[in-house]
Write an enzyme that holds these catalytic residues in place. Structure first.
Site, PDB file in Angstrom:
ATOM      1  N   ILE A  97      -2.143 -10.625  -4.311  1.00  0.00           N
ATOM      2  CA  ILE A  97      -0.739 -11.025  -4.466  1.00  0.00           C
ATOM      3  C   ILE A  97       0.055  -9.772  -4.831  1.00  0.00           C
ATOM      4  O   ILE A  97      -0.125  -9.200  -5.901  1.00  0.00           O
ATOM      5  CB  ILE A  97      -0.573 -12.118  -5.553  1.00  0.00           C
ATOM      6  CG1 ILE A  97      -1.400 -13.351  -5.173  1.00  0.00           C
ATOM      7  CG2 ILE A  97       0.889 -12.493  -5.711  1.00  0.00           C
ATOM      8  CD1 ILE A  97      -1.303 -14.488  -6.178  1.00  0.00           C
ATOM      9  N   HIS A  98       0.909  -9.346  -3.914  1.00  0.00           N
ATOM     10  CA  HIS A  98       1.620  -8.072  -4.033  1.00  0.00           C
ATOM     11  C   HIS A  98       3.100  -8.317  -4.321  1.00  0.00           C
ATOM     12  O   HIS A  98       3.832  -8.803  -3.469  1.00  0.00           O
ATOM     13  CB  HIS A  98       1.446  -7.283  -2.727  1.00  0.00           C
ATOM     14  CG  HIS A  98       2.176  -5.976  -2.712  1.00  0.00           C
ATOM     15  ND1 HIS A  98       2.659  -5.406  -1.548  1.00  0.00           N
ATOM     16  CD2 HIS A  98       2.498  -5.112  -3.706  1.00  0.00           C
ATOM     17  CE1 HIS A  98       3.250  -4.263  -1.830  1.00  0.00           C
ATOM     18  NE2 HIS A  98       3.176  -4.065  -3.132  1.00  0.00           N
TER      19      HIS A  98
END
Length: 289
Positions: free
Chosen positions: A11-12
């Site tokens: 999850i960026h």
């Protein structure tokens, strides 16, 4: 290394997190549907917009965004004035010029990424444009906006170009005055380089399977790194330019500036068939329906 690879997912977030609305979900080789669904639910609950991509160095967004910075550095190495590069960068519709943006991202971060990439890729590593300039600046304590010293000096208001940059990258080129017939052509060429360099990398991501939905590619580009919103995004830019014309322009840029503008075979094949990204996608949707 995970004992539950089906639950592994990336999850960026984007900086600054409180302002940037995009979140990039990166799939692992064995990520399961439950992990994807939970990640999407989480991102929607915190009122942000998700896109889903496959893994790649730099993922999708950082990988493509970095080409904007690198093309700015290429222009700096060619002898164009820093202020000119950034002004033309803004003229493309990007929120900031490439040197300004590089300061925002942090020069020492670029420097560290380059060192790690060299270690990881070995003989396959190709230094980015302007890497020597960035290395000398970082070694001299200039890290960008975060410590008030980068391509710009931030102690003064408004910020000013760092005078020492003229020694590392002397200005030897300029734009002819407005009365000269070649002035607008020079400006258009620089604008084209900055936008097409990014769009070509997006096309490479598509060919490699990093992205497979034109809507997510465009949305991710606009919300993630501010790709010129007037274009509708890099995929829309390619489609509306026309793949044949886009490939033709990139071939000319490749001959003039190098392989960084070389289009993937995918684009040549699509151009030969008269296809578009959104046209193919809509066709796939109709077949599925």
């Amino acid at each position: 290394a995970s004992v539950r690879p089906e639950d592994f997912i990336g999850i960026h977030f984007f900086s600054p997190v409180d302002k940037m609305m995009l979140v990039e979900i990166i799939l692992g080789e064995k990520t399961g549907q439950a992990a994807i669904a939970k990640s999407l639910d989480y991102i929607l609950k915190i009122k942000k917009t998700p896109i889903v991509v496959n893994d790649s160095r730099g993922f999708y967004t950082s990988r493509c965004f970095s080409t904007f910075l690198m093309e700015g550095m290429a222009m700096l190495e060619e002898g164009y004035a820093p202020a000119l590069i950034d002004n033309i960068g803004r003229m493309t519709g990007m929120p900031r010029g490439p040197l300004e943006m590089h300061d925002d991202v942090a020069l020492d971060l670029s420097y560290k990424i380059a060192k790690q990439t060299a270690l990881d890729l070995g003989d396959k590593f190709v230094p980015a444009e302007g890497a020597d300039i960035v290395a000398k600046m970082v070694e001299g304590g200039r890290f960008g906006r975060k410590n008030g010293m980068g391509f710009y000096d931030y102690a003064s208001k408004p910020k000013t170009i760092w005078p020492g940059l003229a020694e590392l990258a002397p200005t030897t080129k300029g734009i002819d005055g407005p009365e000269e017939p070649g002035a607008f052509a020079q400006i258009d060429e620089m604008k084209t380089r900055l936008l097409y360099r990014q769009a070509v990398e997006v096309a490479r991501c598509w060919e490699e399977g990093v992205i497979d939905d034109p809507r997510e590619a465009d949305l991710g580009a606009i919300l993630g790194w501010g790709f010129a919103p007037w274009t509708g995004g890099p995929i829309t830019l390619i489609d509306q330019t026309g793949l044949s014309k886009f490939v033709e322009t990139c071939d000319r840029l490749t001959a003039t500036y190098g392989d960084r503008f070389k289009v993937p075979q995918l684009l040549r094949d699509m151009a030969a068939k008269g296809e578009t990204f959104y046209g193919n996608f809509e066709g796939a949707q109709k077949v599925a329906a």
